[in-house]
Scaffold this active site. Sequence first.
Site, PDB file in Angstrom:
ATOM      1  N   ASP A  68       0.821  -1.212   0.000  1.00  0.00           N
ATOM      2  CA  ASP A  68       0.000   0.000   0.000  1.00  0.00           C
ATOM      3  C   ASP A  68       0.854   1.262   0.000  1.00  0.00           C
ATOM      4  O   ASP A  68       2.071   1.201   0.202  1.00  0.00           O
ATOM      5  CB  ASP A  68      -0.952  -0.007   1.208  1.00  0.00           C
ATOM      6  CG  ASP A  68      -0.253  -0.404   2.506  1.00  0.00           C
ATOM      7  OD1 ASP A  68       0.986  -0.335   2.562  1.00  0.00           O
ATOM      8  OD2 ASP A  68      -0.950  -0.787   3.455  1.00  0.00           O
ATOM      9  N   ASN A 137      -6.824  -2.841  14.493  1.00  0.00           N
ATOM     10  CA  ASN A 137      -8.240  -3.053  14.127  1.00  0.00           C
ATOM     11  C   ASN A 137      -8.424  -4.245  13.183  1.00  0.00           C
ATOM     12  O   ASN A 137      -9.504  -4.453  12.637  1.00  0.00           O
ATOM     13  CB  ASN A 137      -8.825  -1.785  13.493  1.00  0.00           C
ATOM     14  CG  ASN A 137      -8.160  -1.435  12.163  1.00  0.00           C
ATOM     15  OD1 ASN A 137      -7.211  -2.106  11.741  1.00  0.00           O
ATOM     16  ND2 ASN A 137      -8.661  -0.414  11.498  1.00  0.00           N
TER      17      ASN A 137
END
Length: 252
Positions: A68, A137
């Site tokens: 990313d 998360n």
Amino acid sequence: MIQLAIFEDYQTLSRQAAIYIADRIKQKPNTILGLATGSTPLGLYEELVSLHKAKKVNFSEVVTFNLDEYASLPKEHPQSYYYFMQQHLFSKVNIQLHNIHFPEGMFHDANHACQLYEQQLLENGPIDLQILGIGSNGHIGFNEPADRMTLQTHITDLADRTIVDNARFFNDETEVPRKAITMGIGSIMKAKTILLLANNETKTAALNALFSGVIDPNIPASILQLHENVLVFVNSDVAKHLKYRPTALMNK
Ligand code: PGA
């Protein structure tokens, strides 16, 4: 299948991950490596550089795809992931520039940037060995918790938790980019082997989702339970908090 390996400390975990990768490169010099950024793989890259200096790993044919990149940070920005990779690995080993692939964070046309990366992944892939960290998360790459998972490269809004977690790399939270371009879950799942590293107790809840038996798009890493060959390297502090134990232990 997920195999868990527990190491005494972060340094040992990093060293063993580097040895594993070097071994794979020895077996297949043109290995296609999927690479991750963040604080977790820093030790791994340091160890890989040491192995390279000791002539124990040769990157001349290795092809890389990073997971990313932040949107709107130029490559030369010290917090861009391209800069991170240059600083910690690429500039210190004999990897060839044309073998390095990155999603384009400075895109004008988002669709074009995503399609281009997809095409590069298709032409070169599948990835032989994908290195992953995991967000507190449960994100992998920047595949953030959502109602559904996205298979292909896409532009994503960073989750509030990710913005807070990543603020430590910037002067303050307002400087953290709100968007990123990320490899999708499909490309990650197509990797032949996945090596996931976690050394921070803030990751415990997310890691437990790897052993829960439930696939939940709100914890994207949970999809890894459907992959045939996932190695999870943790240190003993993290291991203490894991609720579930997979059946195959690589070591104790
Ligand atoms: P970290 O990030 O290595 O900086 O904890 C991991 C991730 O967000 O995937």
